[in-house]
Design an enzyme around this catalytic site. Structure first.
Site, PDB file in Angstrom:
ATOM      1  N   THR A  78      11.183 205.658  40.079  1.00 53.45           N
ATOM      2  CA  THR A  78      11.184 204.214  39.953  1.00 53.45           C
ATOM      3  C   THR A  78      12.581 203.700  39.669  1.00 53.45           C
ATOM      4  O   THR A  78      13.406 204.409  39.082  1.00 53.45           O
ATOM      5  CB  THR A  78      10.225 203.763  38.822  1.00 53.45           C
ATOM      6  OG1 THR A  78      10.248 202.344  38.715  1.00 53.45           O
ATOM      7  CG2 THR A  78      10.624 204.359  37.486  1.00 53.45           C
ATOM      8  N   ASP A  79      12.842 202.477  40.120  1.00 59.56           N
ATOM      9  CA  ASP A  79      14.089 201.774  39.810  1.00 59.56           C
ATOM     10  C   ASP A  79      13.813 200.927  38.579  1.00 59.56           C
ATOM     11  O   ASP A  79      12.892 200.123  38.570  1.00 59.56           O
ATOM     12  CB  ASP A  79      14.500 200.901  40.997  1.00 59.56           C
ATOM     13  CG  ASP A  79      15.856 200.246  40.768  1.00 59.56           C
ATOM     14  OD1 ASP A  79      16.386 200.400  39.657  1.00 59.56           O
ATOM     15  OD2 ASP A  79      16.371 199.604  41.686  1.00 59.56           O
ATOM     16  N   LYS A  80      14.620 201.100  37.545  1.00 58.30           N
ATOM     17  CA  LYS A  80      14.317 200.440  36.274  1.00 58.30           C
ATOM     18  C   LYS A  80      14.487 198.933  36.338  1.00 58.30           C
ATOM     19  O   LYS A  80      13.811 198.198  35.627  1.00 58.30           O
ATOM     20  CB  LYS A  80      15.203 200.994  35.163  1.00 58.30           C
ATOM     21  CG  LYS A  80      16.676 200.595  35.269  1.00 58.30           C
ATOM     22  CD  LYS A  80      17.480 201.056  34.083  1.00 58.30           C
ATOM     23  CE  LYS A  80      18.922 200.583  34.171  1.00 58.30           C
ATOM     24  NZ  LYS A  80      19.017 199.098  34.095  1.00 58.30           N
TER      25      LYS A  80
END
Length: 269
Positions: free
Chosen positions: A198-200
């Site tokens: 995931t991209d934060k």
């Protein structure tokens, strides 16, 4: 200019705070930067110029293009419309989403495999019982009816109900942990997940910056948290008031009246 009034070949003038209504090829750019987070997921504004890029450049690397769905955070520029509607990058993404196959969850695949196995096993048992009856001299019509009745009785009609109840209980337990799940099958899919990439930005964070501290010659002032409804009052010595006035006047961002968001450079917002 409304997006429906633009056609390929139109010349569009852009300034800080403008929303891009079509895909544009830049022909002039002065300190231009655009927020393309809706397309690339990157919260940092992308600097733009008129230099050409390679044919294999990714969307986030196409510095000479402005795309529909993005917004100008600073600077100014002039662009030529090269795509509108579904011919834009945003339109292409929309088409991909509409055409994408959601696929089946691990539970659905397992249930399909189990159903096939049950069908073949039931047919084999029913055929064996009918054959034994016929060999024993029983009435063929009676044996055929018995085989059909056995096949119908062997199919677990209550299996979908049991699975639905189990998934509903899992969704309820996840909700107690503040996890909202849209589809029942996603409960089991989440349980079968081993790795999450995931991209934060915007996922684990709020994708926005907040002023927490003012640093001045007279000292530091801690800003109140978002949950504190009390407004901030500048210090009586005037330094905080002067600092905030400079920050506001040297600023091209625009705030939304309805909330605390806005358009423009994230730092200035």
């Amino acid at each position: 200019v409304p997006a429906e009034d633009l056609v390929p070949g139109d010349i569009v003038l852009l300034d800080a705070g403008d929303a891009v209504s079509a895909d544009l090829r830049l022909i002039e750019a002065s300190g231009l930067a655009a927020d393309e987070s809706a397309l690339t997921g990157e919260s940092v504004a992308t600097d733009k110029n008129t230099q050409p890029v390679g044919p294999d450049a990714r969307l986030g690397e196409q510095v000479s293009m402005l795309f529909k769905g993005s917004s100008v955070t600073r600077g100014s520029g002039v662009g030529v419309v090269v795509g509108t509607g579904l011919a834009t990058e945003l339109g292409r993404m929309t088409q991909l989403v509409l055409e994408a196959d959601a696929g089946r969850s691990p539970l659905e695949r397992e249930l399909a495999r189990l159903s096939v196995q049950l069908i073949w096993a039931t047919l084999a048992v029913a055929a064996a019982i009918a054959a034994v009856g016929l060999i024993g001299g029983r009435d063929p019509i009676l044996m055929l009816q018995s085989a059909i009745a056995l096949a119908v009785a062997a199919i677990p009609e209550g299996l979908p109900i049991v699975v639905t109840l189990a998934l509903a209980r899992g969704m309820w337990r996840m909700a107690r942990q503040n996890a909202l799940i849209e589809r029942l099958s996603a409960v089991e899919t989440l349980g079968a997940t081993t790795v999450i990439l995931t991209d934060k930005t915007g996922t684990l964070t709020e994708n926005r910056m907040t002023v927490r501290r003012l640093c001045m010659p007279s000292g530091e002032i801690e800003m109140a948290a978002d949950a504190d409804p009390a407004p901030f009052r500048p210090a009586r010595d005037g330094q905080a008031e002067s600092l905030l006035r400079i920050a506001v006047l040297c600023n091209d961002a625009q705030l939304d009246r309805a909330g605390d968001g806005g358009s423009g450079d994230p730092m200035e917002v």
